[in-house]
Enzyme design. Structure first.
Site, PDB file in Angstrom:
ATOM      1  N   ASP A  42      -8.559  -5.324  -5.733  1.00  0.00           N
ATOM      2  CA  ASP A  42      -8.108  -4.195  -4.925  1.00  0.00           C
ATOM      3  C   ASP A  42      -8.668  -2.915  -5.529  1.00  0.00           C
ATOM      4  O   ASP A  42      -8.140  -2.392  -6.496  1.00  0.00           O
ATOM      5  CB  ASP A  42      -6.579  -4.145  -4.890  1.00  0.00           C
ATOM      6  CG  ASP A  42      -6.059  -3.050  -3.972  1.00  0.00           C
ATOM      7  OD1 ASP A  42      -6.884  -2.287  -3.419  1.00  0.00           O
ATOM      8  OD2 ASP A  42      -4.842  -2.952  -3.792  1.00  0.00           O
ATOM      9  N   SER A  88       0.850  -1.188   0.000  1.00  0.00           N
ATOM     10  CA  SER A  88       0.000   0.000   0.000  1.00  0.00           C
ATOM     11  C   SER A  88       0.887   1.240   0.000  1.00  0.00           C
ATOM     12  O   SER A  88       1.643   1.443  -0.940  1.00  0.00           O
ATOM     13  CB  SER A  88      -0.957  -0.040   1.196  1.00  0.00           C
ATOM     14  OG  SER A  88      -2.013   0.857   1.011  1.00  0.00           O
ATOM     15  N   HIS A 100      -7.196  -5.854  -1.380  1.00  0.00           N
ATOM     16  CA  HIS A 100      -5.995  -5.126  -0.991  1.00  0.00           C
ATOM     17  C   HIS A 100      -5.019  -6.030  -0.250  1.00  0.00           C
ATOM     18  O   HIS A 100      -3.829  -5.759  -0.199  1.00  0.00           O
ATOM     19  CB  HIS A 100      -6.403  -3.935  -0.113  1.00  0.00           C
ATOM     20  CG  HIS A 100      -5.378  -2.858  -0.018  1.00  0.00           C
ATOM     21  ND1 HIS A 100      -4.805  -2.264  -1.117  1.00  0.00           N
ATOM     22  CD2 HIS A 100      -4.806  -2.261   1.065  1.00  0.00           C
ATOM     23  CE1 HIS A 100      -3.943  -1.334  -0.726  1.00  0.00           C
ATOM     24  NE2 HIS A 100      -3.921  -1.329   0.597  1.00  0.00           N
TER      25      HIS A 100
END
Length: 681
Positions: A625, A547, A657
């Site tokens: 995601d 991320s 994600h």
């Protein structure tokens, strides 16, 4: 020293040495063997704790969960449910004789009630849109739960609305044409398409009769983002006459870029709804005091900023006034629970990479109750003398603990994984500080390989956490497990640079609009700290992150050549494309601004520095995601391949994600470890 004493000392020494030699490093398969403990719920009489245990079924590629019971004073645990699917979210009836829970044992997720004494269960709901999150009314006569329904039918009688929901969903599921038409933003969220549904709250009699929607309309009554959801996001008043809940922003057109959640109450007799908060930022998680005088809730103060400090607020129901109980408590209040004295609340809150438990009085007095590692999910007994909570560290997964209400006599209650861990050698994480940008102090964890030898040199893998407003806390993880990576023979360093939570709100704030600025200095100063350690092999260093951590891998690729390789999981690559395809636009607008309004919007976008890329990179990205959509990974891979830089793309079509399915997790780990081994060994 006589011969007998010498013999006994030698025997003890050789026994300890033998035990130590039988231990082994943590292995990947252990992550699938560990039983996952969660959601402790203390019975009304304080004598029993219900909790959930998850067991990995790698063949079926899922985790099976069941409900267990254990005496609060300790003893033998008893399995209450035993099915091949998910039984979870246990909630005690007020009389302590039954437990409501959610289960998909019949195919769809529904609410069941089980009699504790006999183990007999009864299905309470059969709603076509499934049911989750059940809680009891104080008199035990009703249950409230939530379900995602089509709002256009929500004003109709329950049976008619449910039939129409079922018909419309079946039409979509059975159609050979899968096109979607969108007319507003937030049409998909995290890893799922919203399909214009709304999460509404329903109330049903405890025997399953008379279900009804108490929050009809085109608005969610339960937060759809984990940022604003804290657990049981709605509650009954003590007299059972109303329910307080968290509603998502209005007008609905703005919910993709607004964080303005509000607290509403609904009268269960008349259906009348009342908004009790006027704050332009987020207000969430309303919980009535036992005497009904107050509603406590969590609130932020800056609209649009999802990482603003969460304060504990107190609403006086008679006077209609609101005050903060934590105006100077410089950290985020988590989910909380009222004590029966109506004067004290218990919660968890981060503090410098640990998460202690705290008590907060309605007079604003804040006290640390129990420190030591990562704690949460706190319960308080009716007599106010005992707390029950989850406890974890980087060296041990979640177990349930108990303590006195002041943190004394803390002890481990469940010992689900103790036998397994008695055979595993783990390293105790080191807690260090170094100097970051502008002289700020930055905390970092260091995890060394098991059986560490200070005379040897080891490859370094340097992690950067996601968020970016998050932290590497002293807790266990099944996705990024420090001990497992260290067991591959690497030293793992985990810094908490600018943007990290738990170090004061100003420290958290200083990353916004500065993603590659002070935080990058912090990160690289942490690398310099590790380079000074005599056990680090300077020729064999790698970095990894997900991320925002993945973003930092891409930023590093354009700004340093210190690393032999990088691992980028679901990382942001191009700010322009990211803004256009992510779902919660409030995040990008707070962090970087609006593209057509901010001339510096792309200042820290990694793609602007692709001409400098030279470091071999493993890229991992997932189709579902919707937070950092898969195009970011594809664009990065194209860039690296076109430039002739060694690179590999691992793509999961069925993950969001995070990589959660056991078989996918196994491949994720093996791919990373093989890649690192190629460059570091």
């Amino acid at each position: 020293m006589n011969r007998r004493t010498l013999f006994m000392m030698l025997y003890v020494f050789t026994s300890v040495l033998s035990i130590a030699q039988t231990k082994r490093p943590l292995q990947l398969e252990d992550l699938f063997t560990i039983q996952r403990v969660s959601d402790p719920q203390l019975s009304p009489d304080g004598k029993t704790v219900a909790y959930v245990v998850g067991v990995v079924d790698k063949v079926a590629n899922r985790i099976n969960t069941d409900i267990w019971l254990i005496p609060t004073i300790g003893g033998t645990a008893k399995q209450l449910t035993n099915g091949p699917k998910a039984d979870r979210h246990p909630r005690w009836s007020p009389d302590g004789k039954s437990i409501a829970f959610e289960s998909n044992r019949d195919g769809s997720l529904q609410i069941f009630v089980i009699t504790v004494a006999t183990g007999e269960s009864k299905k309470i709901t059969s709603i076509s849109s499934e049911a989750s999150g059940a809680i009891w009314s104080p008199d035990g006569k009703q249950l409230a739960f939530y379900s995602a329904v089509f709002p256009e039918f929500s004003d109709k009688p329950y049976a008619e609305a449910d039939a129409l929901n079922k018909q419309k969903q079946a039409g979509r599921d059975n159609s050979k044409m899968n096109a979607r038409v969108m007319t507003k933003l937030l049409y998909r969220h995290w890893d799922s398409w919203v399909d214009d549904k709304r999460q509404h709250i329903f109330v049903v009699n405890a025997d399953g009769t008379n279900p009804r929607n108490i929050t009809p309309g085109d608005r969610d009554a339960v937060p759809t983002s984990s940022t604003f959801s804290t657990g049981d996001d709605f509650s009954f008043s003590p007299d059972g006459k109303e329910v307080a809940y968290t509603a998502t922003p209005v007008p609905v057109r703005e919910e993709s870029w607004s964080t303005n959640h509000d607290i509403l109450t609904v009268n269960l007799s008349t259906g009348e709804r009342k908004q009790i908060t006027t704050n332009a930022a987020a207000d969430v998680y309303p919980q009535y005091s036992p005497n009904g005088k107050f509603i406590a809730y969590r609130a932020q103060s800056r609209p649009g900023f999802e990482a603003d400090r969460w304060q504990l607020m107190l609403y006086d129901r008679m006077a209609g006034t609101v005050k903060s109980l934590t105006p100077k408590f410089d950290t985020n209040v988590d989910a909380f629970v009222w004590s029966d004295d109506n004067k004290t609340l218990y919660t968890s809150a981060e503090e410098k990479a640990n998460t202690p438990l705290w008590s907060i009085g309605i007079d604003g007095m804040v006290k640390k109750v129990y420190d030591n590692a990562n704690n949460g999910d706190v319960n308080i007994s009716a007599d106010g003398k005992t707390i029950v909570f989850v406890h974890q560290t980087m060296s041990h997964p979640v177990e349930i603990w108990t303590a006195g209400n002041n943190g004394t006599n803390a002890k481990q209650l469940t010992k689900v994984n103790d036998d397994l861990f008695s055979h595993i050698e783990l390293s105790e994480p080191e807690y260090v500080w170094f100097e970051g940008a502008n002289g700020a102090k930055v905390q970092m964890w260091i995890v060394k390989p098991p059986f560490f030898d200070a005379k040897k040199k080891y490859p370094l893998v340097y992690w950067v956490h996601g968020g970016p407003q998050g932290a590497f806390g002293n807790g266990w993880s099944y996705r990024w497990n420090q001990q497992l990576w260290a067991a591959q023979g690497y030293v793992i360093a985990l810094p908490n640079p600018r943007g990290s939570t738990g170090f004061g709100q100003q420290f958290t704030d200083e990353i916004s609009h500065d993603w590659g600025g002070k935080v990058y200095t912090d990160v690289m100063n942490g690398v310099a700290y590790m380079e000074q350690q005599p056990y680090v092999d300077l020729a064999k260093m790698a970095a990894a992150g997900a991320s925002y951590g993945g973003y930092m891998m891409n930023w590093m690729n354009g700004h340093t050549d210190k690393f032999k390789t990088l691992v980028c999981h679901d990382g942001v690559y191009n700010f322009q494309s990211m803004y256009g395809v992510t779902e919660e636009t409030w995040f990008d607008e707070w962090e970087h601004g609006i593209p057509w309004e901010n001339p510096d919007f792309e200042k820290f976008s990694p793609h602007k520095f692709a001409q400098n890329f030279k470091t071999p990179t493993l890229i991992i990205h997932n189709e579902l995601d919707f937070r950092v959509p898969v195009g970011e990974g594809f664009a990065l891979f194209t860039t690296l391949q076109r430039k002739g830089i060694p690179s590999k793309l691992l793509y999961f079509p069925d993950e969001g994600h995070w990589v959660l399915k056991p078989q996918n997790s196994e491949m994720w780990h093996n791919t990373i470890f093989e890649w690192l081994n190629e460059y570091l060994k």
